[in-house]
Design a protein around this motif. Structure first.
Motif, PDB file in Angstrom:
ATOM      1  N   GLY A 233       0.794  -1.217   0.000  1.00 43.89           N
ATOM      2  CA  GLY A 233       0.000   0.000   0.000  1.00 43.89           C
ATOM      3  C   GLY A 233       0.829   1.271   0.000  1.00 43.89           C
ATOM      4  N   ASP A 257      -0.968  11.960  -1.596  1.00 47.29           N
ATOM      5  CA  ASP A 257      -2.358  11.569  -1.812  1.00 47.29           C
ATOM      6  C   ASP A 257      -2.514  10.505  -2.895  1.00 47.29           C
ATOM      7  OD1 ASP A 257      -1.573  13.187  -3.842  1.00 47.29           O
ATOM      8  OD2 ASP A 257      -3.446  14.333  -3.954  1.00 47.29           O
ATOM      9  N   SER A 258      -1.414   9.887  -3.339  1.00 54.65           N
ATOM     10  CA  SER A 258      -1.527   8.855  -4.373  1.00 54.65           C
ATOM     11  C   SER A 258      -2.088   7.577  -3.765  1.00 54.65           C
ATOM     12  CB  SER A 258      -0.161   8.584  -5.013  1.00 54.65           C
ATOM     13  OG  SER A 258       0.773   8.143  -4.039  1.00 54.65           O
ATOM     14  N   GLN A 259      -2.880   6.863  -4.565  1.00 57.00           N
ATOM     15  CA  GLN A 259      -3.500   5.621  -4.126  1.00 57.00           C
ATOM     16  C   GLN A 259      -2.978   4.473  -4.983  1.00 57.00           C
ATOM     17  OE1 GLN A 259      -7.750   5.540  -4.389  1.00 57.00           O
ATOM     18  NE2 GLN A 259      -7.919   3.416  -3.700  1.00 57.00           N
TER      19      GLN A 259
END
Length: 275
Positions: A233, A257-259
């Motif tokens: 993750g 904020d990257s997923q």
């Protein structure tokens, strides 16, 4: 060959030879007579190819490999492995010896070892199948001494104590609920929350457990014929060998904020996606 006392190679008149083997100074040559569906084994006890050879005819066309020691020769045909007594000429077919087409065969003490791209089979006294070892990777060639075999593979050198008993299977007291599966040549990788179980499918009827890889934080995985790749993750990409050993790591990120979404393989490359 260069006969004794000569330094210049001399051409020896022989029919087309398909396979050969050596034991000490002795040499065996296999001539496959396809029209007659026979194999003629020419045996030279002193290694002098200009001398008259002993000849043994085996039913079927030899394939893969032949093996030789001081008293025996082994030839593989569609019947299986035929063992020839070099003193008497008597022949016998080894039971359960047509399970694979040998890439290579060799005698080791009393035992006969037979190898293809997936397995190493051990026949006690060249008669009875007593061991079936799944190979960790693609073999190239091997040699053996009593109880021990060294195998050159595409990934390095492997060693096998070929008479040792394999570990007994164990049954866990908890169930596994796998949520992802990745497969490749001779391997299946099963993902269960915080671990990845690695199984060998070299022998499809007997899938074997290899190892467990800790996978805490892993969100996805993918595999090629040579490696397993995981994605966590936090954007960490880890490469593992087929035996579950870490070989490389990299990190991807596009800001706080990257997923992280997933990982795949295509075109001999590893692709990790994020949003």
């Amino acid at each position: 060959t260069a006969p004794s006392g000569q330094t210049t190679p001399t051409k020896v008149t022989l029919p087309p030879i398909t396979l050969l083997a050596r034991a000490g100074s002795a040499i065996a040559l296999a001539e496959v007579q396809e029209a007659e569906r026979k194999t003629v084994l020419r045996y030279y006890p002193t290694g002098d190819l200009t001398a008259t050879s002993q000849q043994f005819t085996v039913d079927g066309a030899a394939a893969g490999s032949i093996a030789l020691d001081d008293t025996r020769a082994a030839v593989f045909t569609f019947h299986g492995v035929t063992v020839i007594d070099l003193a008497t000429g008597n022949q016998r077919v080894v039971a359960d010896s047509n399970l694979i087409i040998p890439q290579q065969m060799t005698f080791s003490g009393d035992d006969l070892l037979v190898m293809d791209a997936r397995q190493l089979l051990v026949y006690d006294d060249a008669r009875t199948l007593i061991r079936d070892h799944a190979l960790p990777t693609q073999p190239i060639a091997f040699d053996a001494a009593p109880t021990f075999a060294a195998i050159a593979t595409v990934s390095g050198v492997a060693a096998v104590r070929y008479l040792a008993d394999g570990p007994l299977p164990s049954t866990p007291f908890t169930s596994s609920f796998y949520t992802k599966l990745a497969s490749a040549s001779d391997r299946v990788y099963l993902f269960d929350q915080d671990r990845i179980d690695v199984l060998s499918t070299a022998v499809p009827s007997k899938p074997g457990f290899i190892t467990t890889i800790p996978a805490s934080g892993t969100v996805d995985m993918t595999a090629t014929d040579t490696a397993l790749f995981t994605l966590t993750g936090n954007g960490a990409v880890t490469a593992y060998s087929r035996a579950g050993v870490v070989t490389a790591q990299a990190s991807i990120s596009d800001g706080f904020d990257s997923q992280i979404l997933g990982i795949h393989t295509a075109g001999n490359a590893v692709w990790a996606s994020l949003a």
